[in-house]
Design a protein around this motif. Structure first.
Motif, short mmCIF file in Angstrom:
data_model
loop_
_atom_site.label_atom_id
_atom_site.label_comp_id
_atom_site.label_asym_id
_atom_site.label_seq_id
_atom_site.Cartn_x
_atom_site.Cartn_y
_atom_site.Cartn_z
N ALA A 147 0.84 -1.20 0.00
CA ALA A 147 0.00 0.00 0.00
C ALA A 147 0.87 1.25 0.00
O ALA A 147 2.04 1.22 0.40
CB ALA A 147 -0.91 -0.01 1.22
N ILE A 148 0.28 2.35 -0.42
CA ILE A 148 1.02 3.61 -0.61
C ILE A 148 1.74 4.10 0.65
O ILE A 148 2.81 4.70 0.58
CB ILE A 148 0.09 4.71 -1.16
CG1 ILE A 148 0.89 5.94 -1.59
CG2 ILE A 148 -0.99 5.11 -0.13
CD1 ILE A 148 0.11 6.96 -2.39
N ASP A 149 1.16 3.82 1.83
CA ASP A 149 1.80 4.29 3.06
C ASP A 149 2.94 3.38 3.53
O ASP A 149 3.54 3.62 4.56
CB ASP A 149 0.75 4.51 4.17
CG ASP A 149 -0.16 3.32 4.37
OD1 ASP A 149 -0.37 2.55 3.40
OD2 ASP A 149 -0.68 3.15 5.49
N HIS A 150 3.24 2.36 2.76
CA HIS A 150 4.39 1.52 3.07
C HIS A 150 5.60 1.96 2.25
O HIS A 150 5.76 1.57 1.10
CB HIS A 150 4.08 0.05 2.82
CG HIS A 150 3.07 -0.50 3.78
ND1 HIS A 150 2.57 -1.77 3.70
CD2 HIS A 150 2.47 0.08 4.85
CE1 HIS A 150 1.70 -1.96 4.70
NE2 HIS A 150 1.62 -0.84 5.39
N LEU A 151 6.43 2.77 2.87
CA LEU A 151 7.63 3.26 2.19
C LEU A 151 8.68 2.16 2.12
O LEU A 151 9.59 2.21 1.31
CB LEU A 151 8.18 4.47 2.93
CG LEU A 151 7.20 5.63 3.11
CD1 LEU A 151 7.84 6.76 3.88
CD2 LEU A 151 6.73 6.13 1.75
N HIS A 152 8.53 1.18 3.02
CA HIS A 152 9.46 0.06 3.07
C HIS A 152 8.71 -1.25 3.15
O HIS A 152 7.71 -1.34 3.87
CB HIS A 152 10.35 0.16 4.32
CG HIS A 152 11.21 1.37 4.34
ND1 HIS A 152 12.43 1.42 3.73
CD2 HIS A 152 11.00 2.60 4.87
CE1 HIS A 152 12.97 2.62 3.89
NE2 HIS A 152 12.12 3.37 4.58
N VAL A 153 9.18 -2.24 2.43
CA VAL A 153 8.66 -3.59 2.60
C VAL A 153 9.90 -4.47 2.78
O VAL A 153 10.83 -4.42 1.98
CB VAL A 153 7.79 -4.04 1.41
CG1 VAL A 153 6.98 -5.28 1.78
CG2 VAL A 153 6.82 -2.94 0.97
N PHE A 154 9.91 -5.23 3.87
CA PHE A 154 11.16 -5.85 4.33
C PHE A 154 11.38 -7.27 3.83
O PHE A 154 10.48 -7.93 3.31
CB PHE A 154 11.17 -5.86 5.87
CG PHE A 154 11.36 -4.49 6.48
CD1 PHE A 154 10.31 -3.57 6.50
CD2 PHE A 154 12.57 -4.11 7.01
CE1 PHE A 154 10.47 -2.30 7.06
CE2 PHE A 154 12.75 -2.84 7.57
CZ PHE A 154 11.69 -1.94 7.59
N THR A 155 12.62 -7.72 4.02
CA THR A 155 12.97 -9.12 3.81
C THR A 155 13.61 -9.60 5.11
O THR A 155 13.97 -8.78 5.97
CB THR A 155 13.99 -9.29 2.67
OG1 THR A 155 15.20 -8.62 3.04
CG2 THR A 155 13.46 -8.71 1.36
N LEU A 156 13.80 -10.91 5.25
CA LEU A 156 14.46 -11.41 6.46
C LEU A 156 15.83 -10.75 6.61
O LEU A 156 16.23 -10.36 7.71
CB LEU A 156 14.62 -12.94 6.38
CG LEU A 156 13.34 -13.77 6.58
CD1 LEU A 156 13.61 -15.23 6.23
CD2 LEU A 156 12.81 -13.66 8.01
N ASN A 157 16.53 -10.58 5.49
CA ASN A 157 17.86 -9.96 5.53
C ASN A 157 17.81 -8.51 5.97
O ASN A 157 18.61 -8.08 6.80
CB ASN A 157 18.53 -10.01 4.15
CG ASN A 157 19.02 -11.39 3.83
OD1 ASN A 157 19.39 -12.15 4.73
ND2 ASN A 157 19.02 -11.75 2.55
#
Ligand SMILES: [Zn+2]
Length: 270
Positions: A226-236
């Motif tokens: 979604a637009i308010d997610h500036l970051h989407v993470f990975t395990l690393n």
């Protein structure tokens, strides 16, 4: 969001262009923007895999004024009641509470009333349940309506502040950041700040963030993007985030929540 030339987690400078958006994903927050000019995309770091949002729309003041209003309207308390009456099988919060209490039981040697700080409490569903379980809870939220609701309706100690910008140095045994770090421009700076709030000898923190790796396997129209997610993470990238703050990661896990969200969770300590 500032242009990112180097990954803020692993310092690599090679990226890959990922999902492109010219319209909102379903159930995305409504913003006061010209939707005809809607344009954003993600790029992912070629080393740690982290997804960065590339967006020209200024989201800086989103959480102070419009976020809660546009997400929940004026139905804060109604939405709260609906969420807390969800059956266990549909409640993300039920399992979140269980997860943290289990961890806490094994982590702390003594049985006492531990102090918990919840950063970015929103409707207050999480601190409400934790308080019922006997913890001494304090909630923080930058939104005035959300804070008033938590303080007055839920009777939880609440501070209406932007944690990122404020000096708040009270000490706690547990600090939780549930679905918070993906919303800020610099998650490392944000997470570092909790150093001021952790009691030196007896502390842990808990983080929840959206999982890019699993969500991107399904499709691009998921809430994780979604637009308010500036970051989407990975395990690393989640591991690096914790290490870069000079914290000790204890447990990092990938989960699929009852709401269908792909989420990464982490426990760590100072
Ligand atoms: Zn990286």
């Amino acid at each position: 969001m500032k242009k990112i030339n180097r990954c803020i987690f692993c310092n690599n400078n090679k990226f890959k262009k990922r999902f492109n958006y010219t319209k909102p994903v379903p159930r995305e927050i409504k913003l006061k923007i010209d939707y005809r000019k809607y344009s954003r995309y993600y790029k992912s770091c070629k080393i740690c895999g982290h997804w960065f949002s590339v967006i020209k729309i200024d989201l800086n003041n989103l959480y102070n004024k419009e976020y809660v209003a546009s997400t929940y309207g004026d139905k804060l308390n109604q939405t709260f009641k609906k969420i807390i009456s969800l059956p266990k099988s549909k409640s993300d919060n039920y399992f979140r509470v269980k997860r943290i209490l289990n961890f806490s039981k094994n982590f702390f040697k003594n049985k006492k009333k531990y102090k918990l700080l919840d950063v970015g409490s929103g409707l207050g569903v999480f601190p409400y349940e934790m308080k019922k379980k006997g913890l001494d809870c304090t909630a923080l939220d930058p939104d005035k309506n959300a804070s008033n609701h938590i303080k007055n309706k839920l009777k939880i100690k609440t501070k209406n502040i932007d944690f990122f910008k404020s000096k708040f140095n009270k000490k706690f045994n547990i600090v939780t950041l549930n679905k918070v770090l993906e919303h800020v421009e610099n998650p490392t700076k944000m997470l570092k700040k909790i150093k001021n709030n952790l009691i030196k000898k007896e502390n842990f923190f808990y983080i929840e963030v959206p999982d890019a790796t699993e969500a991107s396997k399904i499709n691009k129209d998921r809430e994780e993007f979604a637009i308010d997610h500036l970051h989407v993470f990975t395990l690393n990238s989640l591991y690096l985030l914790i290490k870069n703050c000079n914290f000790t990661p204890i447990l990092i896990e990938r989960i699929k929540e009852n709401s269908n969200k792909f989420t990464l969770i982490a426990f760590g300590k100072f």
